[in-house]
Design a protein around this motif. Sequence first.
Motif, PDB file in Angstrom:
ATOM      1  N   ILE A   1       0.857  -1.187   0.000  1.00 33.91           N
ATOM      2  CA  ILE A   1       0.000   0.000   0.000  1.00 33.91           C
ATOM      3  C   ILE A   1       0.894   1.239   0.000  1.00 33.91           C
ATOM      4  CG2 ILE A   1      -1.771   1.294   1.286  1.00 33.91           C
ATOM      5  CD1 ILE A   1      -2.415  -1.447   2.693  1.00 33.91           C
ATOM      6  N   MET A   2       0.513   2.257  -0.767  1.00 33.41           N
ATOM      7  CA  MET A   2       1.222   3.539  -0.728  1.00 33.41           C
ATOM      8  C   MET A   2       0.209   4.649  -0.485  1.00 33.41           C
ATOM      9  SD  MET A   2       3.634   5.544  -3.520  1.00 33.41           S
ATOM     10  CE  MET A   2       5.167   4.665  -3.194  1.00 33.41           C
ATOM     11  N   ILE A   3       0.550   5.544   0.442  1.00 26.40           N
ATOM     12  CA  ILE A   3      -0.245   6.744   0.702  1.00 26.40           C
ATOM     13  C   ILE A   3       0.617   7.932   0.299  1.00 26.40           C
ATOM     14  CG2 ILE A   3      -1.504   8.101   2.414  1.00 26.40           C
ATOM     15  CD1 ILE A   3      -1.597   5.523   4.164  1.00 26.40           C
ATOM     16  N   ASP A   4       0.138   8.711  -0.656  1.00 25.77           N
ATOM     17  CA  ASP A   4       0.929   9.831  -1.184  1.00 25.77           C
ATOM     18  C   ASP A   4      -0.028  10.882  -1.712  1.00 25.77           C
ATOM     19  OD1 ASP A   4       2.939  11.375  -2.824  1.00 25.77           O
ATOM     20  OD2 ASP A   4       4.201   9.644  -2.364  1.00 25.77           O
ATOM     21  N   ASP A   5       0.459  12.098  -1.886  1.00 26.11           N
ATOM     22  CA  ASP A   5      -0.371  13.162  -2.437  1.00 26.11           C
ATOM     23  C   ASP A   5      -0.005  13.498  -3.875  1.00 26.11           C
ATOM     24  OD1 ASP A   5       2.067  14.233  -1.285  1.00 26.11           O
ATOM     25  OD2 ASP A   5       1.249  16.238  -1.628  1.00 26.11           O
ATOM     26  N   HIS A   6       0.954  12.778  -4.446  1.00 26.21           N
ATOM     27  CA  HIS A   6       1.391  13.060  -5.816  1.00 26.21           C
ATOM     28  C   HIS A   6       1.141  11.877  -6.737  1.00 26.21           C
ATOM     29  CE1 HIS A   6       3.250  17.018  -5.494  1.00 26.21           C
ATOM     30  NE2 HIS A   6       3.658  16.661  -4.301  1.00 26.21           N
ATOM     31  N   PHE A   7       0.478  12.152  -7.845  1.00 19.08           N
ATOM     32  CA  PHE A   7       0.218  11.122  -8.848  1.00 19.08           C
ATOM     33  C   PHE A   7       1.514  10.520  -9.372  1.00 19.08           C
ATOM     34  CE2 PHE A   7      -3.734  13.586  -9.051  1.00 19.08           C
ATOM     35  CZ  PHE A   7      -4.670  12.563  -9.036  1.00 19.08           C
ATOM     36  N   LYS A   8       2.561  11.343  -9.513  1.00 16.80           N
ATOM     37  CA  LYS A   8       3.822  10.847 -10.085  1.00 16.80           C
ATOM     38  C   LYS A   8       4.373   9.679  -9.290  1.00 16.80           C
ATOM     39  CE  LYS A   8       6.711  14.163  -7.602  1.00 16.80           C
ATOM     40  NZ  LYS A   8       7.564  15.325  -7.698  1.00 16.80           N
ATOM     41  N   ASN A   9       4.071   9.611  -8.011  1.00 15.16           N
ATOM     42  CA  ASN A   9       4.527   8.494  -7.179  1.00 15.16           C
ATOM     43  C   ASN A   9       3.530   7.342  -7.205  1.00 15.16           C
ATOM     44  OD1 ASN A   9       6.841   9.947  -6.310  1.00 15.16           O
ATOM     45  ND2 ASN A   9       5.543  11.080  -4.914  1.00 15.16           N
ATOM     46  N   LEU A  10       2.258   7.656  -7.126  1.00 18.57           N
ATOM     47  CA  LEU A  10       1.228   6.615  -7.084  1.00 18.57           C
ATOM     48  C   LEU A  10       1.081   5.907  -8.432  1.00 18.57           C
ATOM     49  CD1 LEU A  10      -1.472   8.532  -5.017  1.00 18.57           C
ATOM     50  CD2 LEU A  10       0.091   6.751  -4.200  1.00 18.57           C
ATOM     51  N   ASP A  11       1.219   6.638  -9.532  1.00 17.60           N
ATOM     52  CA  ASP A  11       1.021   6.047 -10.860  1.00 17.60           C
ATOM     53  C   ASP A  11       2.046   4.954 -11.164  1.00 17.60           C
ATOM     54  OD1 ASP A  11      -1.159   7.680 -11.305  1.00 17.60           O
ATOM     55  OD2 ASP A  11      -0.070   9.103 -12.575  1.00 17.60           O
ATOM     56  N   LEU A  12       3.237   5.040 -10.579  1.00 23.82           N
ATOM     57  CA  LEU A  12       4.295   4.054 -10.819  1.00 23.82           C
ATOM     58  C   LEU A  12       4.231   2.877  -9.851  1.00 23.82           C
ATOM     59  CD1 LEU A  12       7.289   6.516 -11.356  1.00 23.82           C
ATOM     60  CD2 LEU A  12       5.972   5.310 -13.108  1.00 23.82           C
ATOM     61  N   PHE A  13       3.365   2.953  -8.875  1.00 24.86           N
ATOM     62  CA  PHE A  13       3.301   1.964  -7.810  1.00 24.86           C
ATOM     63  C   PHE A  13       2.368   0.828  -8.201  1.00 24.86           C
ATOM     64  CE2 PHE A  13       1.697   0.505  -3.637  1.00 24.86           C
ATOM     65  CZ  PHE A  13       2.899   0.160  -3.060  1.00 24.86           C
ATOM     66  N   SER A  14       2.769  -0.405  -7.927  1.00 27.05           N
ATOM     67  CA  SER A  14       1.983  -1.555  -8.370  1.00 27.05           C
ATOM     68  C   SER A  14       0.969  -2.065  -7.341  1.00 27.05           C
ATOM     69  CB  SER A  14       2.915  -2.703  -8.763  1.00 27.05           C
ATOM     70  OG  SER A  14       3.682  -3.109  -7.646  1.00 27.05           O
ATOM     71  N   GLY A  15       1.015  -1.579  -6.104  1.00 27.30           N
ATOM     72  CA  GLY A  15       0.080  -2.035  -5.080  1.00 27.30           C
ATOM     73  C   GLY A  15      -1.140  -1.127  -4.967  1.00 27.30           C
ATOM     74  N   ARG A  16      -1.829  -1.242  -3.846  1.00 31.40           N
ATOM     75  CA  ARG A  16      -3.005  -0.413  -3.557  1.00 31.40           C
ATOM     76  C   ARG A  16      -2.545   1.009  -3.261  1.00 31.40           C
ATOM     77  NH1 ARG A  16      -7.099  -1.183   1.595  1.00 31.40           N
ATOM     78  NH2 ARG A  16      -8.482   0.544   1.075  1.00 31.40           N
ATOM     79  N   THR A  17      -3.255   1.993  -3.784  1.00 32.27           N
ATOM     80  CA  THR A  17      -2.847   3.386  -3.601  1.00 32.27           C
ATOM     81  C   THR A  17      -3.953   4.214  -2.964  1.00 32.27           C
ATOM     82  OG1 THR A  17      -3.534   3.881  -5.869  1.00 32.27           O
ATOM     83  CG2 THR A  17      -1.206   3.366  -5.522  1.00 32.27           C
ATOM     84  N   LEU A  18      -3.544   5.055  -2.022  1.00 29.02           N
ATOM     85  CA  LEU A  18      -4.433   6.041  -1.422  1.00 29.02           C
ATOM     86  C   LEU A  18      -3.871   7.416  -1.751  1.00 29.02           C
ATOM     87  CD1 LEU A  18      -5.080   4.521   2.139  1.00 29.02           C
ATOM     88  CD2 LEU A  18      -6.444   4.250   0.069  1.00 29.02           C
ATOM     89  N   LEU A  19      -4.671   8.210  -2.450  1.00 28.71           N
ATOM     90  CA  LEU A  19      -4.285   9.572  -2.819  1.00 28.71           C
ATOM     91  C   LEU A  19      -4.737  10.506  -1.706  1.00 28.71           C
ATOM     92  CD1 LEU A  19      -3.316  11.713  -4.918  1.00 28.71           C
ATOM     93  CD2 LEU A  19      -5.679  11.722  -5.774  1.00 28.71           C
ATOM     94  N   PHE A  20      -3.773  11.089  -0.984  1.00 26.20           N
ATOM     95  CA  PHE A  20      -4.104  12.011   0.091  1.00 26.20           C
ATOM     96  C   PHE A  20      -4.432  13.364  -0.528  1.00 26.20           C
ATOM     97  CE2 PHE A  20      -3.871  14.355   4.003  1.00 26.20           C
ATOM     98  CZ  PHE A  20      -4.257  13.427   4.963  1.00 26.20           C
ATOM     99  N   ASP A  21      -5.644  13.825  -0.293  1.00 26.72           N
ATOM    100  CA  ASP A  21      -6.119  15.064  -0.910  1.00 26.72           C
ATOM    101  C   ASP A  21      -5.318  16.268  -0.424  1.00 26.72           C
ATOM    102  OD1 ASP A  21      -8.430  16.210  -2.576  1.00 26.72           O
ATOM    103  OD2 ASP A  21      -8.447  17.483  -0.791  1.00 26.72           O
ATOM    104  N   GLN A  22      -4.840  17.044  -1.373  1.00 27.52           N
ATOM    105  CA  GLN A  22      -4.131  18.292  -1.109  1.00 27.52           C
ATOM    106  C   GLN A  22      -4.560  19.283  -2.190  1.00 27.52           C
ATOM    107  OE1 GLN A  22      -2.091  19.510   1.238  1.00 27.52           O
ATOM    108  NE2 GLN A  22      -2.293  17.660   2.474  1.00 27.52           N
ATOM    109  N   PRO A  23      -4.385  20.583  -1.957  1.00 29.74           N
ATOM    110  CA  PRO A  23      -4.825  21.563  -2.953  1.00 29.74           C
ATOM    111  C   PRO A  23      -4.300  21.301  -4.365  1.00 29.74           C
ATOM    112  CG  PRO A  23      -4.344  22.687  -0.909  1.00 29.74           C
ATOM    113  CD  PRO A  23      -3.915  21.247  -0.716  1.00 29.74           C
TER     114      PRO A  23
END
Length: 171
Positions: free
Chosen positions: A125-147
């Motif tokens: 699982i990855m929790i991040d606020d940037h698509f550039k990190n989540l898009d490359l990740f192969s597991g479950r992703t949580l996008l932390f909302d930021q402006p």
Amino acid sequence: MERIAIDMDGVLADVYAQFSDWHYKVTGIRKRPEDVYGLKEMEAFPDARKYVYTPGFFRNAPVIEGSREIMEALNDRYEVFIVSAAMEFPQSLPEKQQWLNEHFPFLTWQQIVFCGSKAIVKADIMIDDHFKNLDLFSGRTLLFDQPHNHLAPDGNHQRVFSWKEVGGFLL
């Protein structure tokens, strides 16, 4: 045991509040989150690059509400790693480590990963606020909302708006 990779800036450390506070001190203008929706930090705050190179910027960032309690519970249930792409601002490394030691003392030094690219990260699982990190990740992703990501479509990521919501999904 499942492994979670958790970003620091924008997920644990409220860098938007920090940018806003520093911008206000310099200009006298307070920017609200809705004023900067869809803008990257460097676009929203013209002096942002100067701020991130100023001693104390990372060390004194506020903690995002609810993160400490949920992180402690996650740490008891998962293999937790803080993964920060800190190499862009190498002077931030000691400040980030001090900040984590102060606000998340239950994490050990072995759970802190400072890197350049998060493409190397292997977790469930990855929790991040940037698509550039989540898009490359192969597991479950949580996008932390930021402006900066608030107006963007979630894509293949599950958007979360608070640490209480993260706890609801993972605890």
